[in-house]
Design an enzyme around this catalytic site. Structure first.
Site, mmCIF file in Angstrom:
data_model
loop_
_atom_site.group_PDB
_atom_site.id
_atom_site.type_symbol
_atom_site.label_atom_id
_atom_site.label_comp_id
_atom_site.label_asym_id
_atom_site.label_seq_id
_atom_site.Cartn_x
_atom_site.Cartn_y
_atom_site.Cartn_z
ATOM 1 N N CYS A 178 -16.586 -14.624 25.525
ATOM 2 C CA CYS A 178 -16.979 -14.027 26.800
ATOM 3 C C CYS A 178 -15.979 -12.944 27.172
ATOM 4 O O CYS A 178 -14.775 -13.106 27.027
ATOM 5 C CB CYS A 178 -17.124 -15.089 27.883
ATOM 6 S SG CYS A 178 -15.803 -15.137 29.085
ATOM 7 N N GLU A 179 -16.533 -11.817 27.610
ATOM 8 C CA GLU A 179 -15.658 -10.674 27.860
ATOM 9 C C GLU A 179 -14.887 -10.800 29.171
ATOM 10 O O GLU A 179 -13.977 -10.029 29.427
ATOM 11 C CB GLU A 179 -16.464 -9.376 27.832
ATOM 12 C CG GLU A 179 -17.424 -9.193 28.988
ATOM 13 C CD GLU A 179 -18.201 -7.887 28.866
ATOM 14 O OE1 GLU A 179 -18.312 -7.355 27.760
ATOM 15 O OE2 GLU A 179 -18.685 -7.411 29.915
ATOM 16 N N HIS A 180 -15.253 -11.761 29.986
ATOM 17 C CA HIS A 180 -14.542 -11.918 31.255
ATOM 18 C C HIS A 180 -13.279 -12.753 31.124
ATOM 19 O O HIS A 180 -12.316 -12.550 31.855
ATOM 20 C CB HIS A 180 -15.465 -12.559 32.307
ATOM 21 C CG HIS A 180 -16.606 -11.678 32.682
ATOM 22 N ND1 HIS A 180 -17.844 -12.155 33.067
ATOM 23 C CD2 HIS A 180 -16.699 -10.332 32.708
ATOM 24 C CE1 HIS A 180 -18.647 -11.138 33.320
ATOM 25 N NE2 HIS A 180 -17.976 -10.025 33.102
ATOM 26 N N HIS A 181 -13.299 -13.726 30.209
ATOM 27 C CA HIS A 181 -12.159 -14.644 30.101
ATOM 28 C C HIS A 181 -11.566 -14.709 28.711
ATOM 29 O O HIS A 181 -10.594 -15.426 28.494
ATOM 30 C CB HIS A 181 -12.589 -16.057 30.523
ATOM 31 C CG HIS A 181 -13.170 -16.120 31.899
ATOM 32 N ND1 HIS A 181 -14.531 -16.068 32.138
ATOM 33 C CD2 HIS A 181 -12.575 -16.204 33.106
ATOM 34 C CE1 HIS A 181 -14.744 -16.124 33.446
ATOM 35 N NE2 HIS A 181 -13.583 -16.210 34.063
ATOM 36 N N GLN A 210 -23.581 -13.020 27.543
ATOM 37 C CA GLN A 210 -24.739 -13.635 26.879
ATOM 38 C C GLN A 210 -26.005 -12.793 27.096
ATOM 39 O O GLN A 210 -26.812 -12.613 26.183
ATOM 40 C CB GLN A 210 -24.940 -15.061 27.405
ATOM 41 C CG GLN A 210 -26.095 -15.778 26.714
ATOM 42 C CD GLN A 210 -26.258 -17.209 27.194
ATOM 43 O OE1 GLN A 210 -25.298 -17.839 27.641
ATOM 44 N NE2 GLN A 210 -27.469 -17.729 27.105
ATOM 45 N N HIS A 246 -20.534 -22.208 27.644
ATOM 46 C CA HIS A 246 -19.395 -21.303 27.840
ATOM 47 C C HIS A 246 -18.133 -22.103 28.135
ATOM 48 O O HIS A 246 -18.088 -22.852 29.104
ATOM 49 C CB HIS A 246 -19.680 -20.356 29.004
ATOM 50 C CG HIS A 246 -20.793 -19.392 28.724
ATOM 51 N ND1 HIS A 246 -20.576 -18.048 28.600
ATOM 52 C CD2 HIS A 246 -22.125 -19.589 28.525
ATOM 53 C CE1 HIS A 246 -21.738 -17.439 28.344
ATOM 54 N NE2 HIS A 246 -22.684 -18.362 28.296
ATOM 55 N N CYS A 292 -15.493 -20.988 29.336
ATOM 56 C CA CYS A 292 -14.906 -20.597 30.623
ATOM 57 C C CYS A 292 -15.499 -21.428 31.755
ATOM 58 O O CYS A 292 -14.861 -21.633 32.778
ATOM 59 C CB CYS A 292 -15.056 -19.099 30.876
ATOM 60 S SG CYS A 292 -16.736 -18.503 30.903
HETATM 61 ZN ZN ZN Z 1 -16.282 -16.270 30.906
#
Ligand code: ZN
Length: 205
Positions: A94-97, A135, A163, A165
């Protein structure tokens, strides 16, 4: 003297990002320090290099090319029935975490006059999974790649994922899955086609 009139400007051509092996390891070593670790202790000495290798693999999709993956594996057929490749395992980040998300992808299409070698579909999935991703975007990119590779009458992609995260950072939602889909062509226009795909994708075994 002014040479600029005689010397043609040298235009720097952007090279495709070639991985500079070893460039990430020092950053990981620094990160280990920031986390309060001692990167010189036995178990961690080779961690920066190992982690770099892992990261480069997990993001190797950036250097993959759809044309090279398909590589002419297109076959002309009379078949106009739905082709479905189910339960393709994928692992992404995931590109956020920068934490993994993983699960299954189901891909279906209605051929117009061509089908693609079945082994190519999981490779297309990997091309987009092995990147920093959302996703939703991954789902769409897979659908669009299949569409552009074989120009079918329609494409459906369903992604079921979990996920880290969400699973690791909170107590709730540990077992929750995230489902995304992307429908193109007849899969978008025709509810019966879409329903057939969803029923086949969700049927276990
Ligand atoms: Zn994430």
């Amino acid at each position: 003297m002014d040479m600029s009139k005689n010397v043609k400007a040298v235009v720097k051509v952007m090279q495709p990002a070639t991985p500079a092996e070893g460039a990430i390891a020092p950053l990981i070593k620094e990160m280990l320090c920031e986390l309060g670790e001692d990167p010189t202790r036995e178990g961690l000495v080779r961690t920066p290099l190992r982690a770099e290798k892992a990261l480069r693999f997990l993001t190797s999709g950036y250097h993959m090319d759809l044309k090279r993956i398909v590589n002419g594996a297109l076959f002309t057929v009379k078949c106009d029935e739905m082709v479905i490749v189910k339960d393709i395992e994928f692992f992404s980040m995931c590109e956020h975490h920068l934490l993994p998300f993983f699960g299954k992808v189901h891909v279906a299409y209605l051929p117009k006059d061509k089908v693609i070698g079945l082994s190519k579909i999981p490779r297309i999935v990997n091309m987009f999974a092995r990147r920093l991703q959302l996703q939703e975007r991954m789902t769409q990119q897979i659908a669009e790649a299949v569409e552009s590779a074989i120009a079918p009458r329609g494409v459906g992609v369903l992604v079921e994922a979990q996920h880290f995260c969400m699973m690791m950072r909170g107590v709730e939602k540990q077992h929750s899955g995230t489902v995304t889909s992307n429908m193109l062509g007849l899969f978008r226009k025709n509810k019966a086609t879409r329903d057939e795909f969803l029923a086949l994708a969700r049927r276990s075994g």
